[in-house]
Design a protein around this motif. Structure first.
Motif, PDB file in Angstrom:
ATOM      1  N   SER A  45       0.839  -1.194   0.000  1.00 11.23           N
ATOM      2  CA  SER A  45       0.000   0.000   0.000  1.00 11.23           C
ATOM      3  C   SER A  45       0.877   1.247   0.000  1.00 11.23           C
ATOM      4  CB  SER A  45      -0.918  -0.009   1.220  1.00 11.23           C
ATOM      5  OG  SER A  45      -0.136   0.054   2.412  1.00 11.23           O
ATOM      6  N   ILE A  46       0.265   2.408   0.139  1.00  7.48           N
ATOM      7  CA  ILE A  46       0.990   3.684   0.064  1.00  7.48           C
ATOM      8  C   ILE A  46       1.932   3.835   1.244  1.00  7.48           C
ATOM      9  CG2 ILE A  46       0.696   6.183   0.138  1.00  7.48           C
ATOM     10  CD1 ILE A  46      -1.938   5.815  -1.360  1.00  7.48           C
ATOM     11  N   LEU A  47       1.502   3.500   2.448  1.00  5.77           N
ATOM     12  CA  LEU A  47       2.293   3.786   3.646  1.00  5.77           C
ATOM     13  C   LEU A  47       3.607   3.012   3.716  1.00  5.77           C
ATOM     14  CD1 LEU A  47      -0.515   4.090   6.364  1.00  5.77           C
ATOM     15  CD2 LEU A  47       0.573   5.878   4.978  1.00  5.77           C
ATOM     16  N   PRO A  48       3.684   1.696   3.460  1.00  6.09           N
ATOM     17  CA  PRO A  48       4.983   1.023   3.527  1.00  6.09           C
ATOM     18  C   PRO A  48       5.984   1.561   2.497  1.00  6.09           C
ATOM     19  CG  PRO A  48       3.277  -0.464   2.715  1.00  6.09           C
ATOM     20  CD  PRO A  48       2.572   0.742   3.243  1.00  6.09           C
ATOM     21  N   ASN A  49       5.521   1.990   1.327  1.00  8.95           N
ATOM     22  CA  ASN A  49       6.436   2.586   0.339  1.00  8.95           C
ATOM     23  C   ASN A  49       6.982   3.917   0.846  1.00  8.95           C
ATOM     24  OD1 ASN A  49       6.624   0.826  -2.090  1.00  8.95           O
ATOM     25  ND2 ASN A  49       4.384   1.070  -2.075  1.00  8.95           N
ATOM     26  N   LEU A  50       6.109   4.722   1.521  1.00 10.68           N
ATOM     27  CA  LEU A  50       6.596   5.971   2.114  1.00 10.68           C
ATOM     28  C   LEU A  50       7.589   5.679   3.231  1.00 10.68           C
ATOM     29  CD1 LEU A  50       3.325   8.126   2.229  1.00 10.68           C
ATOM     30  CD2 LEU A  50       5.303   8.401   0.696  1.00 10.68           C
ATOM     31  N   HIS A  51       7.329   4.639   4.008  1.00 15.08           N
ATOM     32  CA  HIS A  51       8.269   4.247   5.068  1.00 15.08           C
ATOM     33  C   HIS A  51       9.641   3.902   4.470  1.00 15.08           C
ATOM     34  CE1 HIS A  51       9.858   2.474   8.717  1.00 15.08           C
ATOM     35  NE2 HIS A  51      10.158   1.376   8.021  1.00 15.08           N
ATOM     36  N   ASN A  52       9.668   3.181   3.366  1.00 15.89           N
ATOM     37  CA  ASN A  52      10.951   2.859   2.701  1.00 15.89           C
ATOM     38  C   ASN A  52      11.676   4.127   2.262  1.00 15.89           C
ATOM     39  OD1 ASN A  52      10.489   0.131   3.034  1.00 15.89           O
ATOM     40  ND2 ASN A  52       9.533  -0.116   1.005  1.00 15.89           N
ATOM     41  N   LEU A  53      10.934   5.133   1.797  1.00 19.47           N
ATOM     42  CA  LEU A  53      11.549   6.401   1.392  1.00 19.47           C
ATOM     43  C   LEU A  53      12.192   7.086   2.594  1.00 19.47           C
ATOM     44  CD1 LEU A  53      12.099   8.605  -0.698  1.00 19.47           C
ATOM     45  CD2 LEU A  53       9.834   9.542  -0.209  1.00 19.47           C
ATOM     46  N   PHE A  54      11.494   7.108   3.748  1.00 20.41           N
ATOM     47  CA  PHE A  54      12.068   7.719   4.948  1.00 20.41           C
ATOM     48  C   PHE A  54      13.335   6.985   5.379  1.00 20.41           C
ATOM     49  CE2 PHE A  54       7.886   9.801   5.779  1.00 20.41           C
ATOM     50  CZ  PHE A  54       8.369  11.064   6.052  1.00 20.41           C
ATOM     51  N   VAL A  55      13.297   5.682   5.354  1.00 20.19           N
ATOM     52  CA  VAL A  55      14.478   4.910   5.751  1.00 20.19           C
ATOM     53  C   VAL A  55      15.658   5.213   4.832  1.00 20.19           C
ATOM     54  CG1 VAL A  55      15.404   2.571   5.967  1.00 20.19           C
ATOM     55  CG2 VAL A  55      13.112   3.082   6.820  1.00 20.19           C
ATOM     56  N   HIS A  56      15.390   5.292   3.529  1.00 20.38           N
ATOM     57  CA  HIS A  56      16.478   5.576   2.564  1.00 20.38           C
ATOM     58  C   HIS A  56      17.070   6.957   2.779  1.00 20.38           C
ATOM     59  CE1 HIS A  56      18.141   6.935  -1.300  1.00 20.38           C
ATOM     60  NE2 HIS A  56      18.540   5.668  -1.450  1.00 20.38           N
ATOM     61  N   GLU A  57      16.247   7.964   3.037  1.00 26.98           N
ATOM     62  CA  GLU A  57      16.730   9.333   3.165  1.00 26.98           C
ATOM     63  C   GLU A  57      17.361   9.581   4.527  1.00 26.98           C
ATOM     64  OE1 GLU A  57      16.899  11.634   0.815  1.00 26.98           O
ATOM     65  OE2 GLU A  57      16.064  10.175  -0.602  1.00 26.98           O
ATOM     66  N   MET A  58      16.826   8.973   5.583  1.00 28.52           N
ATOM     67  CA  MET A  58      17.336   9.237   6.924  1.00 28.52           C
ATOM     68  C   MET A  58      18.566   8.388   7.241  1.00 28.52           C
ATOM     69  SD  MET A  58      15.219  11.510   8.018  1.00 28.52           S
ATOM     70  CE  MET A  58      15.572  11.532   9.759  1.00 28.52           C
ATOM     71  N   ASP A  59      18.578   7.142   6.770  1.00 30.96           N
ATOM     72  CA  ASP A  59      19.704   6.252   7.057  1.00 30.96           C
ATOM     73  C   ASP A  59      19.870   5.307   5.873  1.00 30.96           C
ATOM     74  OD1 ASP A  59      21.715   4.812   8.105  1.00 30.96           O
ATOM     75  OD2 ASP A  59      20.557   3.911   9.744  1.00 30.96           O
ATOM     76  N   PRO A  60      20.672   5.697   4.862  1.00 30.60           N
ATOM     77  CA  PRO A  60      20.818   4.859   3.656  1.00 30.60           C
ATOM     78  C   PRO A  60      21.359   3.481   3.986  1.00 30.60           C
ATOM     79  CG  PRO A  60      21.691   7.064   3.278  1.00 30.60           C
ATOM     80  CD  PRO A  60      21.391   6.965   4.736  1.00 30.60           C
ATOM     81  N   ARG A  61      22.161   3.314   5.050  1.00 36.33           N
ATOM     82  CA  ARG A  61      22.714   1.997   5.372  1.00 36.33           C
ATOM     83  C   ARG A  61      21.618   1.029   5.795  1.00 36.33           C
ATOM     84  NH1 ARG A  61      27.092   3.658   9.712  1.00 36.33           N
ATOM     85  NH2 ARG A  61      25.249   4.850  10.352  1.00 36.33           N
ATOM     86  N   ALA A  62      20.581   1.548   6.487  1.00 36.02           N
ATOM     87  CA  ALA A  62      19.490   0.691   6.901  1.00 36.02           C
ATOM     88  C   ALA A  62      18.663   0.235   5.715  1.00 36.02           C
ATOM     89  CB  ALA A  62      18.592   1.411   7.922  1.00 36.02           C
TER      90      ALA A  62
END
Length: 528
Positions: free
Chosen positions: A510-527
């Motif tokens: 859904s929309i929310l898990p994809n947005l969560h992946n974007l936050f993880v990529h921008e805030m901590d690319p290693r995660a």
């Protein structure tokens, strides 16, 4: 002309290489240009040491054979080589059938001019054909071989190669001292004119050059057509051999007959000189008793006046030669000054361009530093804003494996939730997507109209600003197809955001898990 001389002209035959080489005394080259003089000066190479080789093509095998190689003539652009010990190499009968040969002028060594820069510039000025007093064309098909090399490095020597056809040679009718100017790479041959091959008298020598060069020198008035016996018929006949016959014996007999005719001419000339000497003695003996001291003094005075006039003529000629040399020197100095000025201007222009280039490099480095600093600050600000945005709209995975925004679940299948729940969750998600597009500077394909739980979305590219094409993100009072199309447009905006930041989009979520992946990529690319 003597009758015997006319007879010799009528019996002259064709020219061949053996006769030419047996008569050859010296080879002279003038104004050699082995390579570009300015390039030679920049590499600090002085005047060349040169030698020459005579190559003949064997009429039987077709291979070229070195018939003679001279000694080295050092440190000059106007070398003169004396030909020594040549007879034993060309006595074979085959060289009587050869009508042409090749001359190679080779630079033997590379002389380092070192600190003598004035000599280098003089070398460049002397070899510049544009400064010649006469506009000569190119009379020989020359092939110049040279390679660029730094001073002191090993390289192939420069070479001038000249193909000479014996039928193309013609006597100049003057000496080398009578020629004030010659074209670049002019090649002259000094030949014996007497019948004896062992003669060392320079009065029996004549200069030969190509017919085109002789015609050009005559055209410029530098030489006169040969009128005397030596420079005319006899000079031309030294290269000619008797034609016809049935083999080597007939050719030898013709050559012996020619030498016999030359000997007869010399004997006849000596007899005439003896007769003239006797007649002078008789006249002097007859006039001696009648002459008194007054007549003798008058005769001495007349002879002295004639001698003075002759000396005056010689002085005038020497002064004219000096004036011509001074004019040539002045022209060469002017050319040298002009070339020096051009080189200085070129050096100044290069220095200015180098300074400008260094300044541009410094400016580029400063701009790059500013860009990197600005990029770093921008990324830091984006990270801080995303962190604040994440704290405002926290995304959580609920125990039932559904994702929620601010505690409101937003599953992929929206039919199981009531209208107010879905409209509030979609309003939060729409506002979150809108703020992410602003912070990350990503323009959205579909425009989001945020009004909390009554938010909407529309396609301005396809439908423009028509209010009837607005699609609501809530279900109450809205057609199901239009509501589902609005949710699909919002999901496409999320996919666009992830693609702009190189984050993979999972269409099964859904929309929310994809947005969560974007936050993880921008805030901590290693995660990620």
């Amino acid at each position: 002309r003597a009758p015997n001389a006319r007879k010799m002209e009528s019996t002259s035959g064709e020219r061949h290489l053996q006769r030419f080489l047996l008569r050859l005394r010296a080879v002279l080259a003038r104004n050699l240009t082995l390579e570009d003089p300015l390039m030679r000066a920049r590499r600090k190479i002085g005047l060349p040491d040169t030698k020459f080789r005579v190559l003949g093509t064997d009429p039987e095998s077709g291979a070229q054979e070195v018939l003679y190689e001279s000694l080295v003539c050092p440190n000059t652009l106007n070398p003169s080589w004396i030909v020594l010990d040549l007879e034993h190499k060309v006595l074979q009968e085959k060289w009587r059938r050869v009508k042409s040969f090749t001359v190679e002028i080779v630079e033997q060594t590379l002389r380092n001019a070192g600190e003598n820069e004035a000599a280098l510039r003089a070398t460049a000025a002397l070899t510049a054909p544009a400064e010649s007093a006469y506009a000569f064309p190119d009379y020989f098909a020359m092939q110049r071989h040279s390679e660029q090399a730094s001073p002191g490095a090993d390289r192939e020597p420069s070479m001038v190669r000249v193909e000479v056809n014996l039928a193309d040679l013609s006597p100049l009718g003057c000496g080398i001292a009578d020629l004030p100017s010659l074209p670049p790479n002019a090649l002259l041959f000094s030949m014996r004119l007497d019948s004896s091959l062992d003669s060392k008298s320079r009065d029996t020598e004549a200069l030969f050059a190509s017919k085109k060069l002789c015609e050009a020198l005559k055209q410029f008035g530098l030489i006169e057509p040969p009128q005397s016996f030596h420079s005319g018929d006899m000079a031309a006949s030294v290269l000619e051999d008797a034609g016809g016959g049935a083999g080597g014996n007939a050719a030898d007999a013709e050559e012996e007959n020619e030498e016999s005719r030359l000997s007869d001419l010399a004997d006849e000339l000596r007899e005439k000189q003896e007769q003239i000497k006797g007649l002078r003695a008789e006249v002097a003996a007859a006039l001696a008793p009648a002459m008194d001291s007054g007549a003798a003094n008058e005769n001495a005075r007349i002879m002295a006046e004639k001698r003075i006039e002759a000396l005056k003529s010689q002085v005038a000629a020497a002064q004219a030669d000096l004036k011509r040399e001074e004019d040539m020197l002045a022209a060469e100095e002017a050319a040298l000054r002009r070339d020096t000025g051009e080189v200085r201007e070129l050096i100044q222009r290069i220095a200015q361009e180098s300074a400008d280039l260094e300044k541009l490099e410094e400016d580029a480095e400063a701009a790059e530093t500013t860009y990197l600093r600005t990029s770093f600050l921008l990324e830091a600000r984006q990270t801080r804003l995303l962190a604040e945005l994440q704290s405002i709209y926290p995304l959580q995975l609920m125990p039932n494996k559904e994702w929620a925004i601010r505690g409101l679940e937003l599953p992929k299948d929206l039919s199981g939730k009531d209208d107010e729940h879905i409209s509030s969750a979609l309003g939060y998600a729409a506002h979150l997507v809108l703020m992410l597009s602003k912070y990350l500077a990503v323009p959205l394909r579909y425009q989001i109209l945020y009004y909390s739980s009554r938010s909407a979305i529309r396609d301005e590219v396809r439908d423009g600003a028509n209010a009837s094409t607005t699609y609501c993100l809530f279900r109450r009072g809205v057609e199901r197809e239009r509501f589902e199309l609005a949710v699909m447009m919002l999901q496409k905006n999320v996919e666009q955001l992830l693609a702009a930041r190189d984050v993979p989009f999972d269409s099964s979520l859904s929309i929310l898990p994809n947005l969560h992946n974007l936050f993880v990529h921008e805030m901590d690319p290693r995660a990620a």
